[in-house]
Write an enzyme that holds these catalytic residues in place. Structure first.
Site, PDB file in Angstrom:
ATOM      1  N   ARG A  40       0.433 -31.491  16.588  1.00 20.57           N
ATOM      2  CA  ARG A  40       0.018 -31.115  15.220  1.00 20.57           C
ATOM      3  C   ARG A  40      -0.643 -32.291  14.488  1.00 20.57           C
ATOM      4  NH1 ARG A  40       1.259 -26.969  17.206  1.00 20.57           N
ATOM      5  NH2 ARG A  40       2.214 -25.146  16.218  1.00 20.57           N
ATOM      6  N   SER A  67       4.184 -22.135  10.080  1.00 20.33           N
ATOM      7  CA  SER A  67       5.315 -23.069  10.032  1.00 20.33           C
ATOM      8  C   SER A  67       5.125 -24.016   8.868  1.00 20.33           C
ATOM      9  CB  SER A  67       5.378 -23.884  11.324  1.00 20.33           C
ATOM     10  OG  SER A  67       5.553 -23.043  12.433  1.00 20.33           O
ATOM     11  N   GLU A 112       3.990 -29.373   7.381  1.00 22.14           N
ATOM     12  CA  GLU A 112       2.838 -29.222   8.261  1.00 22.14           C
ATOM     13  C   GLU A 112       1.570 -28.889   7.473  1.00 22.14           C
ATOM     14  OE1 GLU A 112       1.389 -25.851  10.161  1.00 22.14           O
ATOM     15  OE2 GLU A 112       2.280 -26.443  12.081  1.00 22.14           O
TER      16      GLU A 112
HETATM   17  N1  EPU Z   1      14.825 -20.554  15.642  1.00 18.40           N
HETATM   18  C1  EPU Z   1      15.833 -20.372  14.741  1.00 18.40           C
HETATM   19  N2  EPU Z   1      15.644 -19.512  13.696  1.00 18.40           N
HETATM   20  C2  EPU Z   1      14.482 -18.818  13.519  1.00 18.40           C
HETATM   21  C3  EPU Z   1      13.445 -18.986  14.455  1.00 18.40           C
HETATM   22  C4  EPU Z   1      13.628 -19.877  15.507  1.00 18.40           C
HETATM   23  O1  EPU Z   1      16.890 -20.991  14.872  1.00 18.40           O
HETATM   24  O2  EPU Z   1      14.367 -18.068  12.532  1.00 18.40           O
HETATM   25  C5  EPU Z   1      15.014 -21.535  16.741  1.00 18.40           C
HETATM   26  C6  EPU Z   1      15.370 -20.878  18.020  1.00 18.40           C
HETATM   27  O3  EPU Z   1      16.300 -21.705  18.667  1.00 18.40           O
HETATM   28  C7  EPU Z   1      14.056 -20.871  18.792  1.00 18.40           C
HETATM   29  C8  EPU Z   1      13.430 -22.148  18.322  1.00 18.40           C
HETATM   30  O4  EPU Z   1      13.810 -22.244  16.962  1.00 18.40           O
HETATM   31  O5  EPU Z   1      14.261 -20.877  20.156  1.00 18.40           O
HETATM   32  C9  EPU Z   1      11.923 -22.168  18.446  1.00 18.40           C
HETATM   33  O6  EPU Z   1      11.365 -21.095  17.698  1.00 18.40           O
HETATM   34  P1  EPU Z   1       9.898 -20.543  17.979  1.00 18.40           P
HETATM   35  O7  EPU Z   1       9.754 -20.223  19.413  1.00 18.40           O
HETATM   36  O8  EPU Z   1       9.595 -19.476  17.011  1.00 18.40           O
HETATM   37  O9  EPU Z   1       8.968 -21.795  17.752  1.00 18.40           O
HETATM   38  P2  EPU Z   1       8.900 -22.853  16.576  1.00 18.40           P
HETATM   39  O10 EPU Z   1       9.198 -24.170  17.192  1.00 18.40           O
HETATM   40  O11 EPU Z   1       9.714 -22.459  15.414  1.00 18.40           O
HETATM   41  C10 EPU Z   1       6.418 -23.439  17.043  1.00 18.40           C
HETATM   42  C11 EPU Z   1       5.173 -23.669  16.237  1.00 18.40           C
HETATM   43  C12 EPU Z   1       4.534 -22.336  15.844  1.00 18.40           C
HETATM   44  C13 EPU Z   1       4.211 -21.582  17.117  1.00 18.40           C
HETATM   45  C14 EPU Z   1       5.503 -21.364  17.914  1.00 18.40           C
HETATM   46  C15 EPU Z   1       5.241 -20.760  19.259  1.00 18.40           C
HETATM   47  C16 EPU Z   1       5.457 -25.771  15.066  1.00 18.40           C
HETATM   48  C17 EPU Z   1       5.735 -26.437  13.744  1.00 18.40           C
HETATM   49  N3  EPU Z   1       5.485 -24.446  15.043  1.00 18.40           N
HETATM   50  O12 EPU Z   1       7.351 -22.789  16.187  1.00 18.40           O
HETATM   51  O13 EPU Z   1       3.320 -22.649  15.186  1.00 18.40           O
HETATM   52  O14 EPU Z   1       3.603 -20.338  16.833  1.00 18.40           O
HETATM   53  O15 EPU Z   1       6.127 -22.652  18.172  1.00 18.40           O
HETATM   54  O16 EPU Z   1       4.623 -21.689  20.068  1.00 18.40           O
HETATM   55  O17 EPU Z   1       5.184 -26.449  16.043  1.00 18.40           O
HETATM   56  C18 EPU Z   1       2.406 -23.122  13.056  1.00 18.40           C
HETATM   57  O18 EPU Z   1       2.191 -24.261  13.469  1.00 18.40           O
HETATM   58  O19 EPU Z   1       2.080 -22.777  11.869  1.00 18.40           O
HETATM   59  C19 EPU Z   1       3.069 -22.173  13.917  1.00 18.40           C
HETATM   60  C20 EPU Z   1       3.383 -20.935  13.534  1.00 18.40           C
END
Ligand code: EPU
Length: 355
Positions: free
Chosen positions: A160, A239, A347
C-alpha cells in the site's frame, strides 16, 4: 475545460464527505490535465487531484484551491501490453482484460476508483498487487515541469505504498502501463486462501479467468467492498487502516498482550509480509485488532459507523460529516492502541484534516 466555482466535492467521493472546492476543473485529455496543473502551480494555488474519489477523506471546510478531476479516457491493448489513461474506471478495465483472456489483474476486480490511482498506493487485493504487473507509469513531474516515464523499478512499490505516496503531489499520473499474461484464459495462480476456498481449489491453482473475477466480486460484495448507492455499508473508502507490519520482537510482544487480554486460545492472523519492504516482517490483521478491541461490525450509534460487513471499513450512514468519521477513526485507533499496543495508520489520503 469544464470549470465550476464553489463546487461540492462530496459527490465525487465514495464516502460522500467533504466541503466544496473553490474551483473545480474537469480535464478530459492529458494536455488538459497538464495545463490545469501548470496554471495552478504558476499561480501558487493549492492543487488537489481527484480520480475516482475512493480513497479520499476531504475536510468539511472543503478545499481552498483548484481541484482537478481526472476524466481522461484510453484503454489500449497491444498483445499482452495494456495502457490505461489515468481517468479510466479501474473495475471496468479489469473486466475488459478478463474478457480479452489476459491474466494478472483479475483479482483486482470490483475495486472502486480510477486506473491512475492504482500505482499511488499500490492497490492490492486477493493475492494480487498492481506492482506485479505495472511496467511503467507516465506522469507529469511538477518539480521538473515535464512529463516523465517511470519504470516500475523507480516507483518504490511496497505494501500500500509507492514513491508517489512518499512524495505526495509531485507526480500527476497520466497513464499506467501493464504487462499481462496470455495464459490461455486461465487466471494467475490463486494465492489468497479465502479466494481459493470460494473457488473450491487449492491455493496456487489456476482457474478460468472469469471464475476468478466472479469469486472476487462475490467476496468483495459480502464485505461491502463493491459500491452500491443503496447500501450504506459501501459508503466507505474501503479499508480505513493498513494492516500493521510487525518486526518479530513487536509480534512477540503483541502475542503476549493478546494472551493476557483474550486468553491463550486467541489466534490473531499472521502472514509473512512478502512484499518489497516487508521482508522479515509479520503482517497482522487490522480488522481482527479492531474486532477484538471491542469494535465489532456495525459499531457506533452516530451517522458514521463501522460497516456491518467488515470492521476495517468506516462508513457514512448518509448524514455524516468528515468530523464524525474522523472521531470514529480516532476512537478505533486509540482503542486498538490501548488494547494491543499497536497504532493503526490510515490508508486513505486525507485532505485538510489528519487523524
Ligand atoms: N477480520 C475480522 N473481522 C472482520 C473482517 C476480517 O476479524 O470484520 C479478520 C479475519 O481474521 C480475516 C482477516 O481479518 O481473516 C483478513 O480479512 P480480509 O480477508 O477481509 O482482508 P483484510 O486484511 O481485512 C485486505 C485489504 C483489502 C483487500 C482484502 C483482500 C488492506 C488494508 N486491506 O483486507 O483491501 O480487499 O485484504 O485481499 O490491506 C483496501 O485496501 O481498501 C481494501 C479493501
Amino acid at each position: 475545460m469544464q470549470e465550476t466555482r464553489n463546487a461540492p466535492l462530496a459527490p465525487l467521493t465514495t464516502l460522500r464527505l467533504g466541503g466544496p472546492a473553490a474551483r473545480l476543473l474537469t480535464a478530459v485529455t492529458d494536455d488538459e490535465v497538464i495545463a490545469a496543473v501548470r496554471e495552478a502551480d504558476d499561480a501558487g494555488t493549492p492543487l488537489l487531484l481527484i480520480g475516482g474519489g475512493s480513497n479520499l477523506v476531504i475536510a468539511d471546510t472543503g478545499f481552498p484551491g483548484t481541484v482537478v478531476r481526472i476524466a481522461t479516457t484510453g484503454f489500449r491493448l497491444d498483445g499482452t501490453r495494456l495502457e490505461l489513461a489515468a481517468g479510466e474506471d479501474w473495475s471496468a478495465a479489469v473486466a475488459r482484460t478478463v474478457e480479452a483472456g489476459l491474466a494478472g489483474i483479475e483479482c483486482l476486480a470490483g475495486i472502486p476508483g480510477s486506473a491512475g490511482a492504482t500505482p499511488i498506493q499500490n492497490v492490492g487485493a486477493y493475492g494480487q498487487e498492481v506492482s506485479a504487473t505495472v511496467t511503467e507509469v507516465v506522469a507529469y513531474d511538477r518539480a521538473a515541469r515535464a512529463t516523465v516515464t517511470l519504470p516500475a523499478a523507480d516507483c518504490g512499490f511496497a505494501y500500500r505504498h509507492s514513491r508517489f505516496k512518499a512524495d505526495p503531489g509531485r507526480f500527476v499520473v497520466l497513464r499506467v502501463r501493464f504487462a499481462l499474461d496470455d495464459a490461455k484464459g486461465l487466471s494467475a495462480p490463486i494465492r489468497y486462501a479465502e479466494a481459493a476456498r470460494t473457488l473450491g481449489v487449492r491455493p496456487g491453482a489456476r482457474v478460468p479467468l472469469a471464475d476468478a473475477r466472479e469469486a472476487v466480486l462475490k467476496l468483495r460484495t459480502g464485505k461491502g467492498m463493491v459500491l452500491d448507492p443503496e447500501d450504506h455499508d459501501t459508503w466507505s473508502a474501503g479499508s480505513f487502516f493498513t494492516n500493521p507490519l510487525l518486526t518479530s520482537a513487536e509480534h512477540a510482544a503483541f502475542l503476549t498482550r493478546v494472551a493476557e487480554r483474550l486468553g491463550t486460545d486467541a489466534a490473531p492472523p499472521a502472514y509473512p509480509a512478502g512484499e518489497p519492504g516487508g521482508e522479515g516482517l509479520v503482517k497482522t490483521s487490522a480488522a481482527w485488532l479492531i474486532d477484538h478491541a471491542g469494535f465489532p461490525k456495525g459499531y457506533g450509534t452516530g451517522p458514521a459507523r463501522i460497516s456491518g460487513k467488515h470492521t476495517l471499513a468506516l462508513t457514512n450512514r448518509g448524514s455524516a460529516t468528515t468530523a464524525d468519521l474522523l472521531a470514529l477513526a480516532r476512537e478505533v485507533r486509540d482503542g486498538v492502541r490501548a488494547a494491543f499496543g499497536i497504532t493503526l495508520v490510515n490508508e486513505p489520503v486525507t485532505v485538510g484534516v489528519s487523524l
